[in-house]
Motif scaffolding. Structure first.
Motif, short mmCIF file in Angstrom:
data_model
loop_
_atom_site.label_atom_id
_atom_site.label_comp_id
_atom_site.label_asym_id
_atom_site.label_seq_id
_atom_site.Cartn_x
_atom_site.Cartn_y
_atom_site.Cartn_z
N GLY A 299 0.75 -1.31 0.02
CA GLY A 299 -0.06 -0.20 0.23
C GLY A 299 0.87 1.29 0.00
O GLY A 299 0.23 2.40 -0.34
N ILE B 237 5.23 2.27 -5.05
CA ILE B 237 4.60 3.06 -6.49
C ILE B 237 5.71 2.29 -7.14
O ILE B 237 6.91 2.55 -7.19
CB ILE B 237 4.72 4.50 -6.50
CG1 ILE B 237 3.69 5.01 -5.53
CG2 ILE B 237 4.50 4.94 -8.02
CD1 ILE B 237 3.99 6.12 -4.59
N ASP C 243 0.24 0.81 -6.64
CA ASP C 243 0.08 1.79 -7.61
C ASP C 243 1.26 1.75 -8.82
O ASP C 243 2.44 1.46 -8.13
CB ASP C 243 -0.06 3.16 -6.81
CG ASP C 243 -1.36 3.32 -6.25
OD1 ASP C 243 -2.42 2.51 -6.47
OD2 ASP C 243 -1.49 4.53 -5.77
N MET C 244 0.79 1.91 -10.09
CA MET C 244 1.85 1.67 -11.21
C MET C 244 1.73 2.78 -12.11
O MET C 244 0.78 3.56 -12.38
CB MET C 244 1.63 0.43 -11.81
CG MET C 244 1.65 -1.08 -10.86
SD MET C 244 3.09 -1.21 -10.43
CE MET C 244 4.11 -1.52 -11.92
N THR D 151 1.74 11.39 -8.64
CA THR D 151 1.35 10.89 -7.44
C THR D 151 0.36 12.28 -7.10
O THR D 151 0.00 12.27 -5.76
CB THR D 151 2.36 11.02 -6.53
OG1 THR D 151 3.04 12.45 -6.27
CG2 THR D 151 3.58 10.14 -7.05
N ALA E 31 -4.77 9.58 -8.50
CA ALA E 31 -3.20 9.78 -8.22
C ALA E 31 -2.77 8.45 -7.75
O ALA E 31 -3.08 7.87 -7.00
CB ALA E 31 -2.88 10.77 -7.16
N ALA E 32 -1.43 8.25 -8.28
CA ALA E 32 -0.76 6.97 -7.90
C ALA E 32 0.35 7.45 -6.71
O ALA E 32 1.43 7.52 -7.24
CB ALA E 32 -0.25 6.45 -9.23
N ASN E 33 -0.20 7.34 -5.47
CA ASN E 33 0.75 7.74 -4.43
C ASN E 33 0.65 6.88 -3.32
O ASN E 33 0.95 7.03 -2.17
CB ASN E 33 0.37 9.44 -3.92
CG ASN E 33 -1.16 9.26 -3.43
OD1 ASN E 33 -1.81 8.41 -3.84
ND2 ASN E 33 -1.44 10.26 -2.80
N GLY E 34 0.21 5.63 -3.68
CA GLY E 34 0.22 4.26 -2.68
C GLY E 34 -1.41 4.52 -2.18
O GLY E 34 -1.69 5.33 -1.73
N HIS E 35 -1.79 3.16 -2.33
CA HIS E 35 -3.35 3.00 -1.99
C HIS E 35 -3.39 2.54 -0.72
O HIS E 35 -4.58 2.55 -0.16
CB HIS E 35 -3.81 1.95 -2.80
CG HIS E 35 -3.16 0.38 -2.86
ND1 HIS E 35 -2.97 -0.12 -1.71
CD2 HIS E 35 -2.74 0.06 -4.13
CE1 HIS E 35 -2.40 -1.09 -2.05
NE2 HIS E 35 -2.22 -1.29 -3.49
N CYS E 36 -2.35 2.53 0.34
CA CYS E 36 -2.61 2.22 1.74
C CYS E 36 -3.47 1.02 2.04
O CYS E 36 -4.20 0.87 3.01
CB CYS E 36 -2.91 3.28 2.57
SG CYS E 36 -1.70 4.52 2.15
N LYS E 37 -3.53 0.19 0.97
CA LYS E 37 -4.60 -0.98 1.08
C LYS E 37 -6.19 -0.57 1.18
O LYS E 37 -6.91 -1.20 1.75
CB LYS E 37 -4.16 -2.03 2.08
CG LYS E 37 -2.76 -2.75 1.75
CD LYS E 37 -2.59 -3.62 2.69
CE LYS E 37 -1.39 -4.44 2.40
NZ LYS E 37 -0.93 -5.48 3.45
N ARG F 260 -7.63 1.09 -1.24
CA ARG F 260 -8.85 1.34 -2.65
C ARG F 260 -7.82 0.28 -3.52
O ARG F 260 -6.89 -0.17 -3.39
CB ARG F 260 -8.49 2.62 -3.10
CG ARG F 260 -6.99 3.28 -3.10
CD ARG F 260 -7.15 4.48 -3.90
NE ARG F 260 -5.85 5.18 -4.06
CZ ARG F 260 -4.69 4.93 -4.70
NH1 ARG F 260 -4.73 3.57 -5.28
NH2 ARG F 260 -3.62 5.62 -4.52
N HIS G 141 -5.59 -0.48 -7.11
CA HIS G 141 -4.45 0.21 -7.11
C HIS G 141 -4.82 1.09 -8.52
O HIS G 141 -5.76 0.64 -9.24
CB HIS G 141 -3.31 -0.76 -7.55
CG HIS G 141 -3.30 -1.71 -9.03
ND1 HIS G 141 -2.21 -1.99 -9.48
CD2 HIS G 141 -4.41 -1.88 -9.66
CE1 HIS G 141 -2.71 -2.71 -10.75
NE2 HIS G 141 -3.86 -2.57 -10.75
N HIS G 142 -4.08 2.11 -8.54
CA HIS G 142 -4.32 3.12 -9.61
C HIS G 142 -3.31 3.04 -10.75
O HIS G 142 -1.85 2.66 -10.18
CB HIS G 142 -4.05 4.71 -9.01
CG HIS G 142 -5.30 4.95 -8.47
ND1 HIS G 142 -5.49 6.12 -7.42
CD2 HIS G 142 -6.68 4.63 -8.41
CE1 HIS G 142 -6.61 6.14 -7.09
NE2 HIS G 142 -7.49 5.24 -7.48
N ILE G 143 -3.48 3.09 -11.88
CA ILE G 143 -2.33 2.98 -12.83
C ILE G 143 -2.26 4.19 -13.70
O ILE G 143 -3.21 4.65 -14.23
CB ILE G 143 -2.73 1.65 -13.63
CG1 ILE G 143 -2.83 0.26 -13.07
CG2 ILE G 143 -1.60 2.01 -15.15
CD1 ILE G 143 -3.30 -0.59 -14.03
N ILE G 144 -1.16 4.95 -13.78
CA ILE G 144 -1.02 5.94 -14.82
C ILE G 144 -0.36 5.43 -15.87
O ILE G 144 0.76 5.20 -15.92
CB ILE G 144 -0.06 7.05 -14.00
CG1 ILE G 144 -0.50 7.51 -12.70
CG2 ILE G 144 0.12 8.30 -14.92
CD1 ILE G 144 -1.86 8.24 -12.54
#
Lengths: 250, 352, 177
Positions: free
Chosen positions: A42, A45, A63-64, B69, B195-201, B203, B205-208
């Motif tokens: 979590g 990145i 995140d990626m 991010t 934003a891809a700044n770490g989902h902290c578990k 949500r 995962h975000h992909i840019i």
């Protein structure tokens, strides 16, 4: 029934596009095991390259970000500098890291960027169909060296760990392979150490993984493993090239 | 409001910091270097990041990383540097990441020169990289406008999730004028959804990403972006109209050139020639409504540019070639003079 | 007032841009519209340097000065280059230690002041530019002494505030010579 073996949680449950016998899957899994064990999915990145692992953003649960060809270390720099408390790694192939992205690689290392680079060296451009890479061995036949790589014409392969270990900013440079179970275990240890280095703010850590490309080498997976052992390891000796941690100073 | 005396390049930097820019990645190049130097002094104190990259290419990709991010990020350069950044700008656009890019133009092509130019108009408005995309391009004509437009550029970049550009030039970058800095409202744009700044578990995962291997998916992504562009065309065009109501000849100029042209228009008016000025403040989208309004009574238009004639294409398109559009320009770093422009006005308009 | 266009020119290192900056700050102090535009590029590394300062009650059009109302010349090449461009009725202030005036224009007012020599004899190293500014405010009514003093206090960085008195002294010398 007790679960004795399972997929790492940070490795997403989607079909991968890699060819049969390709070792990308092993390295993906090892990274995810480390993310799970350190419980940092979590807070991580990842940055994907252009090359075979271009779609790795679909496989890693963190995140990626998808970078332009060769620019992953610059993208990772931007992420890490603005998010210093997060973990940032790049996953790059040899063409990406040691040809088009050499400047980004060298300068992120020399700045001592506190990031992890996982570098897949399989001596070939896989995604585009098997052309010469900066790491292609002398004599190796590829689509663009049909008579074998002739150093007179095409120069010599780049030894990345050796090169980066000369830079003060590099904290850790380790070349490993995924041809045998002991080597795979060693690879995981190296990846874990690289992430631990980032946690301890040690700076730039690179793990170079000697890998196979059965499809573009024109070999079966077993023959490919044998080529890795017989031809690649002699040219690219395994081992720790630099380690500034206490462990490395022993 | 307090007036300060600042160089254009420094004002751009200060305005960016006040607008909440949290990181600047750059590479030295004349005539924009003061911007990076100012950032290196101020950014750290403002709690942000300044980093001199190894190349323009690295700098724009650092912007891509930071902006991905959700952080407000900026880079600046001058013409040859923009060519190098164009790859990264295409990725930023394709990934729907907001960022601000500044071009303090100098003469080209190639290494060109270091004196002011506007020869990157086509690059900025039509082809800053490969693929179907646009940047929202602002063209300041004073140091104060540089301040106001940087603030706006950050807001619009966030609002539309796209790269925005300040297209300035060496004259504006190097000159000092009084400026005041407006109160800036805190950023209201919620970037948490992408934003891809770490989902902290907490949500998915975000992909840019800008890669779509299936043609229909890529087409959908691009057409969605172009629907956003339509909204921008509708809402974001801006232009200054000066003595256009009764003008026989409408001069068109942007940036530093517009200042020269304004002097020429004043001189023409003093001699009884009904000249007016249309000055686009946004170059993309081009102010189509505004130029049609400005030229409604004009018999002729005259585009004045520090190039061999680039904006003139957009002028002709905007008025659907309904009136003759003439051109006067200097290039290579030569700045046209009010006298030259006045002579041109007389040449093309005086014959009647 | 209409726009006053002041061109300052000399060698790099003579403080041409700095003197221009003081004039620009004078404009700021007096709540005028103004612009300051330096020549930039390789010239600043030892060649000729010049700077355009426009002061006006109206917004400034082109900040690039082609025909100045006031020329401040600090070396021969700059003097020769720009003397023919000065507007009729304009004023020229030049350092007569370094410049030999071979101009027979009668439509402009010329003020020769040995500013380099005056700076040397008064131990004001590098103060020639400010001495010329002193002469400028005495012979024109563009700014008051008070405005210029305020501008100097604003322009001189705090780390060099000990130089403020020297600058004031240079202004005085310029006004009295």
């Amino acid at each position: 029934m007790a679960v004795v073996f399972e997929k790492p949680k940070s490795l997403l449950d989607v079909p991968m596009h890699y060819c049969p016998g390709c070792t990308h899957g092993i390295v993906h899994r090892l990274i995810c095991e480390v993310l799970d064990e350190m419980d940092i999915e979590g807070d991580t990145i990842g940055v994907c390259p252009v090359g075979c692992s271009v779609m790795a953003y679909d496989y890693f649960g963190c995140d990626m970000i998808e970078a332009p060809h060769g620019r992953a270390p610059a993208v990772a720099t931007g992420v890490k500098r603005t998010n210093p408390d997060k973990f940032v790694f790049t996953y790059q192939g040899d063409g990406d890291l040691a040809a088009i992205g050499t400047a980004e690689t060298v300068h992120s290392a020399t700045r001592g960027e506190n990031i992890v680079i996982i570098f897949i060296n399989n001596t070939i451009y896989g995604m585009t169909g098997g052309q010469m890479a900066p790491t292609t061995l002398p004599g190796q036949v590829t689509q663009t060296t049909p008579f074998g790589r002739d150093p007179e014409l095409a120069g010599y392969p780049v030894r990345v760990c050796e090169m980066l270990s000369t830079l003060t900013g590099t904290a850790y440079a380790h070349r490993v392979a995924v041809d045998t179970i002991p080597h795979i275990r060693e690879t995981k240890k190296a990846i874990r150490k690289a992430f631990e280095n980032q946690k301890a703010k040690k700076g730039f850590s690179i793990v170079e993984v000697l890998s196979t490309c059965p499809t573009n080498w024109g070999l079966t997976p077993t023959e490919a493993i044998k080529r890795l052992q017989d031809e690649m390891i002699p040219y690219y000796p395994l081992g720790v090239y630099k380690d500034i941690t206490e462990e490395g100073n022993k | 409001m307090e007036r300060n005396l600042m160089k254009g390049n420094e004002a751009l930097a200060e305005a960016a910091i006040r607008a909440g820019c949290k990181c600047f990645f750059g590479y030295p190049i004349t005539p924009q270097t003061e911007l990076a130097a100012y950032m290196s002094k101020r950014m750290h104190k403002a709690g942000g990041v300044f980093l001199q990259a190894e190349s323009e290419i690295a700098a724009i990709n650092m912007v891509l990383g930071a902006a991905s991010t959700g952080v407000r990020a900026m880079t600046s350069s001058s013409s040859p540097g923009l060519s190098l950044k164009s790859e990264g700008i295409s990725y930023i656009a394709g990934s729907d990441v907001p960022a601000v890019i500044i071009n303090v133009q100098r003469g080209g092509p190639g290494l060109g020169g270091i004196q002011p130019s506007q020869a990157d108009y086509w690059q900025a408005t039509k082809a800053l990289g490969h693929g179907d995309f646009h940047l929202l391009v602002f063209a300041p004509a004073s140091v104060q406008e540089m301040v106001d437009m940087v603030i706006k550029a950050f807001d619009k970049a966030d609002e539309y999730r796209m790269p925005t550009m300040i297209l300035a030039d060496g004259l504006l970058g190097q000159m000092m004028e009084p400026v005041s800095f407006p109160e800036i409202n805190a950023n209201a744009h919620d970037k948490k959804i992408w934003a891809a700044n770490g989902h902290c578990k907490k949500r998915e995962h975000h992909i840019i990403n800008s890669l779509y291997l299936k043609p229909d998916e890529l087409e959908n992504s691009v057409t969605e972006r172009f629907r956003r562009y339509d909204i921008i065309k509708e809402n974001e065009t801006d232009a200054e109209l000066y003595f256009t109501e009764d003008c026989d000849i409408l001069l068109c100029a942007f940036g530093a050139t517009a200042r020269v042209v304004k002097s020429a228009v004043n001189d023409a008016r003093a001699q009884g020639i009904k000249a007016g000025l249309f000055r686009p403040k946004t170059l993309w989208p081009f102010p189509v409504k505004e130029i049609n309004e400005a030229s409604k009574n004009a018999k002729k238009l005259l585009s004045v540019e520090m190039s061999m004639g680039q904006m003139i294409d957009d002028i002709k398109l905007a008025i659907n070639c309904s009136k003759p559009v003439e051109f006067y320009g200097r290039t290579g770093g030569v700045i046209p003079t009010p006298a030259e422009v006045l002579a041109e006005i007389k040449k093309i308009g005086g014959a009647e | 007032m209409a726009t006053t266009e002041i061109l300052l020119a000399g060698f790099g290192g003579q403080g041409v841009l700095f003197a221009g900056k003081i004039l620009a700050y004078c404009g700021l102090m007096d709540n005028k519209e103004l612009s300051w535009l330096p020549s930039y590029g390789p010239e600043m590394r030892g060649g000729t340097a010049n700077c355009s300062v426009c002061i006006s009650d109206e917004p400034i059009g082109s900040p690039l000065i082609l025909a100045p109302d006031i020329l401040i010349a600090m070396n021969q090449p700059s003097f020769d280059k720009f003397i023919t461009e000065v507007k009729t009725g304009g004023k020229v202030f030049y350092d007569s230690t370094l410049i030999e005036c071979e101009c027979n224009r009668t439509d402009i007012e010329m003020y020769a002041i040995p500013s380099s020599q005056l700076a040397d004899t008064n131990e004001l190293k590098g103060g020639s530019n400010i001495i010329l500014l002193g002469k400028l405010i005495k012979e024109s009514n563009i700014f008051t002494l008070d405005t210029m003093k305020k501008a100097i206090e604003k322009v001189v960085p705090p780390s060099k505030s000990h130089l403020i008195t020297n600058n004031f002294k240079a202004i005085e010398i310029g006004m009295n010579n």
